[in-house]
Write a protein that holds these residues in place. Sequence first.
Motif, mmCIF file in Angstrom:
data_model
loop_
_atom_site.group_PDB
_atom_site.id
_atom_site.type_symbol
_atom_site.label_atom_id
_atom_site.label_comp_id
_atom_site.label_asym_id
_atom_site.label_seq_id
_atom_site.Cartn_x
_atom_site.Cartn_y
_atom_site.Cartn_z
ATOM 1 N N SER A 1 4.802 13.352 -6.246
ATOM 2 C CA SER A 1 6.043 13.076 -6.982
ATOM 3 C C SER A 1 5.758 12.206 -8.200
ATOM 4 O O SER A 1 6.337 12.401 -9.271
ATOM 5 C CB SER A 1 7.049 12.387 -6.056
ATOM 6 O OG SER A 1 8.273 12.165 -6.721
ATOM 7 N N TRP A 2 4.843 11.238 -8.047
ATOM 8 C CA TRP A 2 4.451 10.382 -9.173
ATOM 9 C C TRP A 2 3.782 11.241 -10.252
ATOM 10 O O TRP A 2 3.989 11.025 -11.448
ATOM 11 C CB TRP A 2 3.497 9.308 -8.680
ATOM 12 C CG TRP A 2 3.241 8.203 -9.672
ATOM 13 C CD1 TRP A 2 3.713 8.101 -10.950
ATOM 14 C CD2 TRP A 2 2.422 7.040 -9.468
ATOM 15 N NE1 TRP A 2 3.256 6.959 -11.551
ATOM 16 C CE2 TRP A 2 2.468 6.293 -10.657
ATOM 17 C CE3 TRP A 2 1.680 6.574 -8.394
ATOM 18 C CZ2 TRP A 2 1.771 5.091 -10.801
ATOM 19 C CZ3 TRP A 2 0.997 5.382 -8.540
ATOM 20 C CH2 TRP A 2 1.042 4.645 -9.731
ATOM 21 N N GLY A 3 2.985 12.228 -9.823
ATOM 22 C CA GLY A 3 2.350 13.119 -10.782
ATOM 23 C C GLY A 3 3.370 13.887 -11.611
ATOM 24 O O GLY A 3 3.205 14.059 -12.822
ATOM 25 N N LYS B 1 9.332 9.070 -4.869
ATOM 26 C CA LYS B 1 8.028 8.428 -4.682
ATOM 27 C C LYS B 1 8.132 7.144 -3.876
ATOM 28 O O LYS B 1 7.420 6.941 -2.877
ATOM 29 C CB LYS B 1 7.379 8.150 -6.028
ATOM 30 C CG LYS B 1 6.045 7.414 -5.926
ATOM 31 C CD LYS B 1 6.027 6.196 -6.809
ATOM 32 C CE LYS B 1 4.764 5.389 -6.604
ATOM 33 N NZ LYS B 1 4.679 4.238 -7.484
ATOM 34 N N PHE B 2 9.014 6.246 -4.288
ATOM 35 C CA PHE B 2 9.080 4.954 -3.610
ATOM 36 C C PHE B 2 9.704 5.055 -2.224
ATOM 37 O O PHE B 2 9.338 4.293 -1.326
ATOM 38 C CB PHE B 2 9.824 3.936 -4.473
ATOM 39 C CG PHE B 2 8.952 3.338 -5.542
ATOM 40 C CD1 PHE B 2 7.974 2.419 -5.222
ATOM 41 C CD2 PHE B 2 9.091 3.722 -6.875
ATOM 42 C CE1 PHE B 2 7.152 1.878 -6.198
ATOM 43 C CE2 PHE B 2 8.280 3.179 -7.853
ATOM 44 C CZ PHE B 2 7.302 2.259 -7.514
ATOM 45 N N SER B 3 10.620 5.986 -2.024
ATOM 46 C CA SER B 3 11.172 6.175 -0.675
ATOM 47 C C SER B 3 10.068 6.598 0.290
ATOM 48 O O SER B 3 9.920 6.025 1.375
ATOM 49 C CB SER B 3 12.273 7.235 -0.690
ATOM 50 O OG SER B 3 13.402 6.779 -1.380
ATOM 51 N N LEU B 4 9.288 7.600 -0.100
ATOM 52 C CA LEU B 4 8.208 8.085 0.754
ATOM 53 C C LEU B 4 7.159 6.998 0.994
ATOM 54 O O LEU B 4 6.674 6.813 2.117
ATOM 55 C CB LEU B 4 7.552 9.316 0.129
ATOM 56 C CG LEU B 4 8.436 10.568 0.023
ATOM 57 C CD1 LEU B 4 7.726 11.650 -0.795
ATOM 58 C CD2 LEU B 4 8.780 11.098 1.412
ATOM 59 N N LEU B 5 6.820 6.265 -0.070
ATOM 60 C CA LEU B 5 5.818 5.203 0.051
ATOM 61 C C LEU B 5 6.297 4.102 0.990
ATOM 62 O O LEU B 5 5.566 3.675 1.897
ATOM 63 C CB LEU B 5 5.512 4.610 -1.328
ATOM 64 C CG LEU B 5 4.588 3.379 -1.334
ATOM 65 C CD1 LEU B 5 3.199 3.751 -0.830
ATOM 66 C CD2 LEU B 5 4.511 2.779 -2.733
ATOM 67 N N PHE B 6 7.528 3.636 0.798
ATOM 68 C CA PHE B 6 8.043 2.538 1.610
ATOM 69 C C PHE B 6 8.211 2.957 3.067
ATOM 70 O O PHE B 6 7.942 2.170 3.968
ATOM 71 C CB PHE B 6 9.371 2.032 1.045
ATOM 72 C CG PHE B 6 9.220 1.112 -0.149
ATOM 73 C CD1 PHE B 6 8.166 1.245 -1.021
ATOM 74 C CD2 PHE B 6 10.151 0.128 -0.395
ATOM 75 C CE1 PHE B 6 8.023 0.418 -2.128
ATOM 76 C CE2 PHE B 6 10.023 -0.722 -1.487
ATOM 77 C CZ PHE B 6 8.951 -0.577 -2.360
#
Length: 307
Positions: free
Chosen positions: A152-154, A72-77
Amino acid sequence: MKIKDTLLALVVITIWGVNFSIIKIGLEELPPILFSALRFAIVAIPAVIYVPFPETSAWNVIGVGVFLGVIKFSLLFVAMKADASAGLASLILQAQVIFTIVLSVVILKEQIKKTQIIGIIISIAGFSLFFFNTEGNITYLGLSLILLAAFSWGISNLIMKRIKDVNLIHFMVWVSLIPPLPLLILSLLIEETTTPATLILSLSPQAWLSLAYVGYISTLVAFAIWGWLLKKHPAATIIPFALLIPVTGIISSSFILDERLTESDVAGTLLIMISLIMCVLGDRVVNFWSHRTMLKKSAERPKTLFE
């Protein structure tokens, strides 16, 4: 709910909304995957030495660490580095609400409410506006990456739904131990930059403050308060506050980063906010209007002689 608790909930929502602008500032000096690795490293080390392992399966910790921390955070960043504004990222990431509902129905066989179906349909219309009108605040790639991050967060939310009576702070500290190593390896493999050690030593105070905010304030402090509020009050009372994250995210990005929404952004934002309200508060809204209508009809009904 006491005023003190309401104010604490609003503090958390403000912290999480501002977080997107702070991430954007940190990404000016740090490549996205390395930034994400450092964010979790400063939370986990040396805290895991003093914090006991949470009373849950190690697989739950690993699962949340992978889907929430690594993916999640990789994709977001990566999306926020060059393909999405902070304000829109804070909004579109809330698609996790929609994905969590759909995944719960498909995997956990939970019942879906009519208001949630309406909310999902409205959200599709809202997200479609961003797909057909990418005018600078977000690209097709950025939108796709953030939607994948929300998905992914879901999945992470589904894992956490199985966890009962666990100290959330202990859990988040140990979850934070999972992402740093795989993220660091990914960074070394795909991010074109100097060695991580050289880059870290050359960071400005602004970048360090960004890391500290995202790691300690947004993760440990905010989750600690949020966990305390969830233990003290019913989830149905606390969770709706999360609907304000995109609001604080968009407002703070306009002040901190001078970001501005286009007309199509505003239209899409309104549709997605309506969809989130329907998914989270739909039954309350319907019951409120039904009760209000009944009271109005009762007041308008002519009284009989015996009333």
